[in-house]
Design a protein around this motif. Structure first.
Motif, PDB file in Angstrom:
ATOM      1  N   PHE A 265      38.934  65.424 -81.206  1.00 29.64           N
ATOM      2  CA  PHE A 265      39.297  64.286 -82.037  1.00 29.64           C
ATOM      3  C   PHE A 265      38.571  64.320 -83.380  1.00 29.64           C
ATOM      4  CE2 PHE A 265      37.535  60.166 -83.364  1.00 29.64           C
ATOM      5  CZ  PHE A 265      38.695  59.574 -83.865  1.00 29.64           C
ATOM      6  N   VAL A 322      44.825  57.234 -75.017  1.00 29.71           N
ATOM      7  CA  VAL A 322      43.946  58.185 -75.700  1.00 29.71           C
ATOM      8  C   VAL A 322      44.645  59.533 -75.868  1.00 29.71           C
ATOM      9  CG1 VAL A 322      41.755  59.432 -75.601  1.00 29.71           C
ATOM     10  CG2 VAL A 322      41.860  57.045 -74.862  1.00 29.71           C
ATOM     11  N   LEU A 326      46.436  61.751 -79.455  1.00 27.66           N
ATOM     12  CA  LEU A 326      45.864  63.064 -79.778  1.00 27.66           C
ATOM     13  C   LEU A 326      46.959  64.128 -79.890  1.00 27.66           C
ATOM     14  CD1 LEU A 326      42.655  63.085 -77.551  1.00 27.66           C
ATOM     15  CD2 LEU A 326      42.718  63.289 -80.045  1.00 27.66           C
ATOM     16  N   THR A 359      43.642  56.768 -81.371  1.00 25.96           N
ATOM     17  CA  THR A 359      42.717  57.359 -80.404  1.00 25.96           C
ATOM     18  C   THR A 359      41.338  56.731 -80.480  1.00 25.96           C
ATOM     19  OG1 THR A 359      43.846  59.503 -80.552  1.00 25.96           O
ATOM     20  CG2 THR A 359      41.612  59.517 -79.665  1.00 25.96           C
ATOM     21  N   PHE A 363      39.199  55.423 -77.100  1.00 32.45           N
ATOM     22  CA  PHE A 363      38.407  56.503 -76.491  1.00 32.45           C
ATOM     23  C   PHE A 363      37.093  55.979 -75.922  1.00 32.45           C
ATOM     24  CE2 PHE A 363      34.842  59.410 -76.743  1.00 32.45           C
ATOM     25  CZ  PHE A 363      35.285  60.451 -75.943  1.00 32.45           C
ATOM     26  N   PRO A 419      42.916  68.751 -81.615  1.00 24.86           N
ATOM     27  CA  PRO A 419      43.445  67.566 -80.914  1.00 24.86           C
ATOM     28  C   PRO A 419      44.435  67.915 -79.814  1.00 24.86           C
ATOM     29  CG  PRO A 419      44.388  67.748 -83.118  1.00 24.86           C
ATOM     30  CD  PRO A 419      43.262  68.745 -83.043  1.00 24.86           C
ATOM     31  N   GLY A 423      43.849  66.352 -76.218  1.00 23.54           N
ATOM     32  CA  GLY A 423      44.863  65.517 -75.579  1.00 23.54           C
ATOM     33  C   GLY A 423      45.206  65.999 -74.187  1.00 23.54           C
TER      34      GLY A 423
END
Length: 444
Positions: A265, A322, A326, A359, A363, A419, A423
């Motif tokens: 991230f 989340v 991503l 995100t 998170f 990302p 993810g």
């Protein structure tokens, strides 16, 4: 992290004491913390705007700039965990005040950069000074907000990140126009003017922040009792599953997995943050125009982040909230590398920014769902410090690719892998939903 079923919300009205307590806490803390984080983040990333003129004047290559942008995170990494443990020991008011005053001073001293060595040293020291601020506030908010409120108020705090660009980007662009005033360059004025407020706000912090709810003279005894009962129930539920010591938390496979997710991230976040002004400037815009156009993706990201966090709290679901953004960020960054039209490029990068900020706040509900106390302080700091190493890797990756190929687009394509991996790891790892909301009862 085992996957559990989403707990569906149930109907019901919140009690008067619950509503009044949350409102009182939010009115007292959130605006002030957002303002503090606004200047923290602005002082961290205003380098991207200073580079529009500083790089040419000091003859910094893309790789030199990338090293300077990234070395901040080395100092940040080294001192992150000790700083967060110090906050737990000395209290938020004193420790956050110390952090803000020192980072404001060093940020203003960036005006004294005269070459590569001074550039690297001051950026490293800025990272050392700021270490512990963000994870410290994440920990601090767990002292005040029950689980079912956490994502939306973490999002409210994290508003400072996109807002620092929405407001700070145009201001930074305009400050570059002070070139020559009192014998200083525009980029020097940028560092000085944006560093001083952090020092002043740090002094106010010492007197304004309340360390724990039991010390809050601005809450009634009934409000304190309700909050203590609510938070105690959550802590008991977590410890009934597993009571983590600091060492166990730091060595936990869950913490390491979350660190890897946050790494992906952060790589995307700072890769865009440090290089977007230069991408936009390449469209042929002036410095002032660049500031306003750069703000566009962050404006949309701000709105999306608040709505997405509220949706996550309402659904009591974290994994999709989340992991999904991503993957959206990865796709948008990859597509942007194949586009040359300025308008379409900005649309796609706006989508990437929406994914990044959706995100962001949700998170941090993942580690706080099953950790508390000193274990939470150490684990949150470790996740943030490891993740922020990508703040070195992301900008450096784009700088290295730009120097090798002559363009930034290929760097965005490579950056999209971070990302993407993060993810996928979120969906593979899942989340302890029942543990997080065990003390919450029925959803309101």
């Amino acid at each position: 992290m085992s996957q559990t079923a989403t707990i569906a919300p149930a109907s019901g009205a919140r009690s008067t004491i619950e509503t009044s307590t949350i409102r009182a806490i939010s009115a007292r803390l959130i605006p002030f913390l957002v303002l503090a984080y606004f200047f923290s983040y602005l002082d961290r990333v205003n380098l991207g705007f200073a580079a529009l003129t500083m790089n040419a004047e000091l003859k910094f290559s893309p790789l030199v700039f990338a090293w300077g942008a990234g070395i901040f995170f080395i100092g940040y990494f080294i001192f992150e965990v000790p700083s967060n443990l110090a906050l737990e020991k000395f209290g938020a008011s004193r420790w956050i005040a110390r952090i803000m005053v020192t980072w404001g001073i060093i940020s203003a001293l960036m005006a004294m950069v005269s070459g590569e060595v001074s550039f690297y040293v001051l950026r490293f020291l800025l990272g050392v000074a700021e270490a512990g601020f963000f994870p410290g506030i994440i920990l601090y908010l767990t002292y005040w907000y029950p689980a079912e409120y956490r994502a939306r108020f973490l999002a409210a705090f994290a508003l400072a990140v996109p807002v620092s660009t929405v407001i700070g980007a145009p201001i930074s662009g305009l400050l570059l126009g002070l070139d020559g005033a009192m014998g200083l360059k525009g980029w020097q004025w940028l560092f000085i003017i944006e560093g001083i407020p952090s020092v002043l706000l740090g002094i106010v912090t010492w007197f304004y922040l309340t360390d724990k709810p039991e010390k809050a003279s601005w809450l009634t005894s009934e409000q304190k009792a309700w909050l203590k009962s609510k938070l105690d129930a959550e802590i008991a539920a977590k410890q009934a599953v597993k009571h983590f010591t600091l060492g166990e938390a730091l060595a936990s496979s869950k913490v390491l997995a979350l660190s890897a997710i946050y790494f992906g991230f952060v790589g995307a976040l700072y890769g865009m943050q440090f290089w977007l002004p230069q991408i936009v400037k390449a469209f042929g815009l002036t410095n002032a125009q660049t500031g306003f156009v750069t703000a566009i993706p962050y404006l949309f990201g701000t709105v999306a982040m608040i709505l997405w966090a509220r949706h996550s709290d309402a659904r009591r679901e974290r994994v999709f909230h989340v992991g999904g953004p991503l993957l959206l960020t990865a796709l948008a960054l990859a597509i942007s590398s194949y586009i040359t039209d300025p308008t379409i490029t900005m649309i796609v990068l706006t989508i990437a920014a929406i994914g990044i900020f959706c995100t962001f706040a949700v998170f941090w509900t993942l580690p706080t769902a099953w950790l508390s106390g000193t274990a939470a302080a150490g684990a949150i700091a470790l996740i943030n410090s490891i993740g922020n190493l990508a703040g070195f890797g992301g900008p450096y990756l784009i700088g290295w690719v730009k120097e090798a190929t002559g363009n930034t687009s290929t760097g965005l394509l490579v950056l999209s892998l971070l990302p993407l991996a993060a993810g996928l790891l979120v969906f593979l790892g899942g989340h302890e939903t029942k543990t997080e909301f065990a003390g919450a009862g029925q959803a309101k």
